[in-house]
Write an enzyme that holds these catalytic residues in place. Structure first.
Site, PDB file in Angstrom:
ATOM      1  N   CYS A 118      48.182  57.871  66.136  1.00  0.00           N
ATOM      2  CA  CYS A 118      47.565  59.123  66.577  1.00  0.00           C
ATOM      3  C   CYS A 118      46.435  59.513  65.610  1.00  0.00           C
ATOM      4  O   CYS A 118      45.432  58.825  65.540  1.00  0.00           O
ATOM      5  CB  CYS A 118      48.619  60.216  66.727  1.00  0.00           C
ATOM      6  SG  CYS A 118      48.024  61.638  67.696  1.00  0.00           S
ATOM      7  N   HIS A 221      52.299  57.835  70.213  1.00  0.00           N
ATOM      8  CA  HIS A 221      53.340  57.870  69.173  1.00  0.00           C
ATOM      9  C   HIS A 221      54.450  56.868  69.503  1.00  0.00           C
ATOM     10  O   HIS A 221      55.492  57.222  70.064  1.00  0.00           O
ATOM     11  CB  HIS A 221      53.917  59.281  69.046  1.00  0.00           C
ATOM     12  CG  HIS A 221      53.017  60.227  68.322  1.00  0.00           C
ATOM     13  ND1 HIS A 221      53.017  60.344  66.951  1.00  0.00           N
ATOM     14  CD2 HIS A 221      52.067  61.078  68.778  1.00  0.00           C
ATOM     15  CE1 HIS A 221      52.117  61.243  66.587  1.00  0.00           C
ATOM     16  NE2 HIS A 221      51.518  61.700  67.668  1.00  0.00           N
ATOM     17  N   GLU A 223      56.611  55.581  67.682  1.00  0.00           N
ATOM     18  CA  GLU A 223      57.870  55.784  66.959  1.00  0.00           C
ATOM     19  C   GLU A 223      58.938  56.435  67.823  1.00  0.00           C
ATOM     20  O   GLU A 223      60.125  56.451  67.458  1.00  0.00           O
ATOM     21  CB  GLU A 223      57.634  56.610  65.684  1.00  0.00           C
ATOM     22  CG  GLU A 223      57.284  58.062  65.889  1.00  0.00           C
ATOM     23  CD  GLU A 223      55.807  58.316  66.140  1.00  0.00           C
ATOM     24  OE1 GLU A 223      55.380  59.487  66.103  1.00  0.00           O
ATOM     25  OE2 GLU A 223      55.061  57.342  66.377  1.00  0.00           O
TER      26      GLU A 223
END
Length: 243
Positions: A118, A221, A223
Site C-alpha cells: 500500500c 493489503h 497480509e
C-alpha cells in the site's frame, strides 16, 4: 555476518506507523496491525518491527534478510518526487519517511528483498525515482472506491495481473480480488521498474523492478490473505529472503 544456519528463520524487518499523542497513549506511539507479523510467521519468516531511528539503519541492514514497508495513515511528501504543490488531503510523517527511505535504499543497494505494501509501494516507487498521484478522485476519471466501504478483510475490486512479470509467476493468475484502502497511487512508474497489476479504472496496483533480487510493491493489503495469491506473495517473498 547474518549467515543463516539450517534452523534460523529469515529475519524480516517490518516498518511501523507512528501517531501523535491521543487514543492509545498520551505520548507519541507506534502502530502496526498484528496480521503483518502473523503473515510473516505463517510464511516461514521471523518478524522484527522497526522503530524510526535513522542512526540504527546501518545495523538493521546488517541484520535483516528482507524488508516489508507497510501501509498506514500517511503520505509520502510530494516534494520528494518533485511536485510543486501539495494536495489538501496529503498527510506527511517526516520521521517515518526519512527512516523508511534510508532503510529501503540501503536494502536495495545491498540487493536484499524489499516488499512494499500500500503506502509502502508508493514509497518504494518514489525511492526508485517515480512519482505519485496525490489524490485519486481528483486525477482519475470515474475512479473505483479505492477507500472501500466494506471491511478490509474483504475484496473491494479485482486487479488485472500483467503477463510475464514476477507477480504473474508468483500468483499464477491473470486476475486477483484485492482489498483497497488508499487515496494515492503510483503515477509515473520509476525508471527500470514495470507495472505488473492494474485496476479496472486504470489505477496502477502493482510495481516491480527486475534489476533486483526481489523488489515488488502492491497497492492492496495481502497480509489479510483474502486470496491464495496473497499467501503466495508472502511465501515467495520469504523464500527470496533465504540464501
Amino acid at each position: 555476518m547474518n549467515q543463516l544456519s539450517p534452523t534460523r528463520l529469515p529475519l524480516i524487518g517490518i516498518t511501523l506507523d507512528s501517531e501523535e499523542p491521543g487514543g492509545y497513549s498520551k505520548f507519541p506511539w507506534y502502530a502496526l496491525r498484528q496480521n503483518y507479523c502473523s503473515a510473516v510467521t505463517q510464511s516461514g519468516g521471523l518478524p522484527l518491527v522497526l522503530p524510526h531511528e535513522p542512526d540504527a539503519v546501518p545495523a538493521y541492514l546488517d541484520l535483516l534478510d528482507g524488508l516489508i514497508v507497510t501501509g498506514g495513515n500517511f503520505d509520502v511528501d510530494p516534494a520528494l518526487f518533485g511536485a510543486a504543490e501539495t494536495h489538501d488531503t496529503v498527510k506527511v510523517k517526516a520521521a517515518r519517511t526519512q527512516f523508511e527511505w534510508a532503510i529501503t535504499r540501503g536494502m536495495l543497494d545491498r540487493n536484499k528483498p524489499v516488499f512494499g505494501i500500500c503506502g509502502g509501494q508508493q514509497l518504494l516507487n518514489v525511492v526508485l525515482g517515480g512519482t505519485l498521484i496525490q489524490h485519486i478522485p481528483d486525477s482519475v476519471k470515474d475512479p473505483l472506491a479505492h477507500e472501500q466501504p466494506n471491511p478490509r478483510d474483504q475484496a473491494g475490486h479485482p486487479v488485472k495481473v500483467s503477463a510475464n512479470t514476477l507477480l504473474s509467476r508468483i500468483v499464477g493468475a491473470d486476475e486477483l480480488p484485492v482489498n483497497s484502502a488508499h487515496h494515492q497511487a503510483v503515477d509515473a512508474v520509476a525508471p527500470g521498474a514495470v507495472c505488473d497489476a492494474i485496476a479496472p479504472d486504470g489505477v496502477i496496483e502493482g510495481i516491480e523492478h527486475p534489476g533486483y533480487k526481489f523488489c515488488l510493491g502492491v497497492q492492496w493489503h495481502p497480509e489479510f490473505f483474502i486470496s491464495e495469491g496473497d499467501r503466495k506473495l508472502f511465501s515467495a517473498f520469504i523464500a527470496a529472503c533465504k540464501p
